[in-house]
Design a protein around this motif. Structure first.
Motif, PDB file in Angstrom:
ATOM      1  N   GLY A  49       9.312  -1.329  -5.306  1.00 26.10           N
ATOM      2  CA  GLY A  49       9.982  -0.072  -5.633  1.00 26.10           C
ATOM      3  C   GLY A  49       9.783   1.004  -4.595  1.00 26.10           C
ATOM      4  N   GLY A  50       9.012   0.687  -3.553  1.00 26.73           N
ATOM      5  CA  GLY A  50       8.782   1.639  -2.483  1.00 26.73           C
ATOM      6  C   GLY A  50      10.039   1.900  -1.681  1.00 26.73           C
ATOM      7  N   LYS A  63       0.800  -1.230   0.000  1.00 23.97           N
ATOM      8  CA  LYS A  63       0.000   0.000   0.000  1.00 23.97           C
ATOM      9  C   LYS A  63       0.829   1.274   0.000  1.00 23.97           C
ATOM     10  CE  LYS A  63      -4.118   1.881   2.286  1.00 23.97           C
ATOM     11  NZ  LYS A  63      -4.995   1.679   1.101  1.00 23.97           N
ATOM     12  N   MET A  64       1.994   1.258   0.639  1.00 22.96           N
ATOM     13  CA  MET A  64       2.764   2.470   0.874  1.00 22.96           C
ATOM     14  C   MET A  64       3.857   2.690  -0.173  1.00 22.96           C
ATOM     15  SD  MET A  64       1.544   4.042   3.456  1.00 22.96           S
ATOM     16  CE  MET A  64      -0.001   3.547   4.252  1.00 22.96           C
ATOM     17  N   ASP A  65       4.076   3.950  -0.497  1.00 20.12           N
ATOM     18  CA  ASP A  65       5.186   4.327  -1.377  1.00 20.12           C
ATOM     19  C   ASP A  65       6.444   4.641  -0.572  1.00 20.12           C
ATOM     20  OD1 ASP A  65       3.590   4.545  -3.943  1.00 20.12           O
ATOM     21  OD2 ASP A  65       2.542   6.043  -2.726  1.00 20.12           O
ATOM     22  N   LEU A  66       6.250   5.015   0.686  1.00 26.58           N
ATOM     23  CA  LEU A  66       7.369   5.397   1.553  1.00 26.58           C
ATOM     24  C   LEU A  66       7.056   4.983   2.978  1.00 26.58           C
ATOM     25  CD1 LEU A  66       9.957   7.076   2.343  1.00 26.58           C
ATOM     26  CD2 LEU A  66       8.440   9.073   2.492  1.00 26.58           C
ATOM     27  N   VAL A  67       8.047   4.416   3.648  1.00 18.08           N
ATOM     28  CA  VAL A  67       7.943   4.144   5.081  1.00 18.08           C
ATOM     29  C   VAL A  67       9.145   4.783   5.762  1.00 18.08           C
ATOM     30  CG1 VAL A  67       8.017   2.393   6.892  1.00 18.08           C
ATOM     31  CG2 VAL A  67       6.588   2.025   4.873  1.00 18.08           C
ATOM     32  N   LEU A  68       8.864   5.522   6.830  1.00 21.65           N
ATOM     33  CA  LEU A  68       9.907   6.150   7.644  1.00 21.65           C
ATOM     34  C   LEU A  68       9.933   5.506   9.022  1.00 21.65           C
ATOM     35  CD1 LEU A  68      11.926   8.516   8.343  1.00 21.65           C
ATOM     36  CD2 LEU A  68       9.882   9.814   9.061  1.00 21.65           C
TER      37      LEU A  68
END
Length: 259
Positions: free
Chosen positions: A130-131, A100-105
């Protein structure tokens, strides 16, 4: 004693700052123009960096934390940011749908974990192919930078050397982070160092009060109140008489991509 994240008295410990411009600039550089539709801030605390992700133009941000009191504080802190949603979850059980996510911090989170692979595997699950996965934490090299008028944290260990043993037990080496990433399905793209302005204080007294509150500094929960006052006095004696103190922290930042 370690910080008790579920204690109501500590719920605002991570709400009182704003993210440094240097941090925002670095994240922009790491993303390199990649369009991020949805991002997750894991271990979001009071939502400081959930807000900062919004300043990057990300239209939807999910903040995840396992402390209900801190989530309540985060919702209040971010009440003017309707694009942020806060969820109760654990670093190994994020309560987010797969892919679901494009970026995780994960900022200042991994030193609270006993091992890395469980969390990194969960991040891999919720990221799209590719996230981007960005981790920010301190290595022992960052922790033991000498104390000075900007790097206040370094004086913690000069005055109370036993804190070094506690830090050594909870900090991961860069090689450990990189190995765990590779073993959980990530390609390591970049590793950077960051000197981030933590906060600007108008006086030594303002800094001293912040230290006595242990605001956003989990290591200070290892000191008693009397020891903490000794530390405040020690730091005050080393600071010049000046109107402003600009406190900075050393960090390591890793960028990885789900393959």
């Amino acid at each position: 004693m370690a910080i008790h994240f579920h204690d109501e008295r500590n719920k605002n410990s991570y709400t009182t700052r704003i993210a440094d411009k240097q941090w925002v600039t670095l994240i922009k550089q790491l993303l390199n123009g990649q369009w991020i539709q949805q991002a997750a801030d894991i271990g979001c605390g009071g939502g400081i960096y959930s807000k900062a992700l919004c300043t990057l133009g990300i239209p939807k941000v999910v903040g995840v934390d396992y402390s209900e009191p801190m989530l309540a504080a985060a919702r209040e802190n971010c009440r003017d940011y309707p694009q942020i949603q806060f969820l109760h979850g654990d670093a190994t059980a994020l309560n987010i749908a797969p892919n679901k996510m494009d970026l995780v911090l994960e900022r200042a989170l991994i030193h609270h974990l006993s091992e890395l692979r469980s969390s990194f595997t969960e991040v891999n699950r919720v990221l799209k192919k590719g996230g981007v996965f960005i981790i920010q934490d301190r290595t022992m090299e960052d922790v033991f930078k000498e104390g000075n008028e900007e790097h206040i944290r370094g004086w913690f260990f000069a005055r109370f050397p036993h804190l070094k043993e506690i830090e050594n037990a909870r900090r991961f080496a860069s090689s450990e982070v990189r190995t765990a990433l590779e073993e959980t399905g990530f390609k390591i793209v970049e590793e950077r160092k960051l000197l981030e302005t933590r906060r600007v204080y108008k006086s030594k007294e303002a800094l001293g009060e912040d230290l006595r509150q242990r605001t956003g500094r989990s290591i200070l929960y290892e000191l008693s109140d009397s020891q903490l006052q000794v530390l405040v006095d020690y730091i005050s004696s080393r600071l010049p008489m000046q109107k402003e103190i600009r406190e900075k922290d050393y960090w390591t930042v890793w960028k990885a991509v789900k393959v």
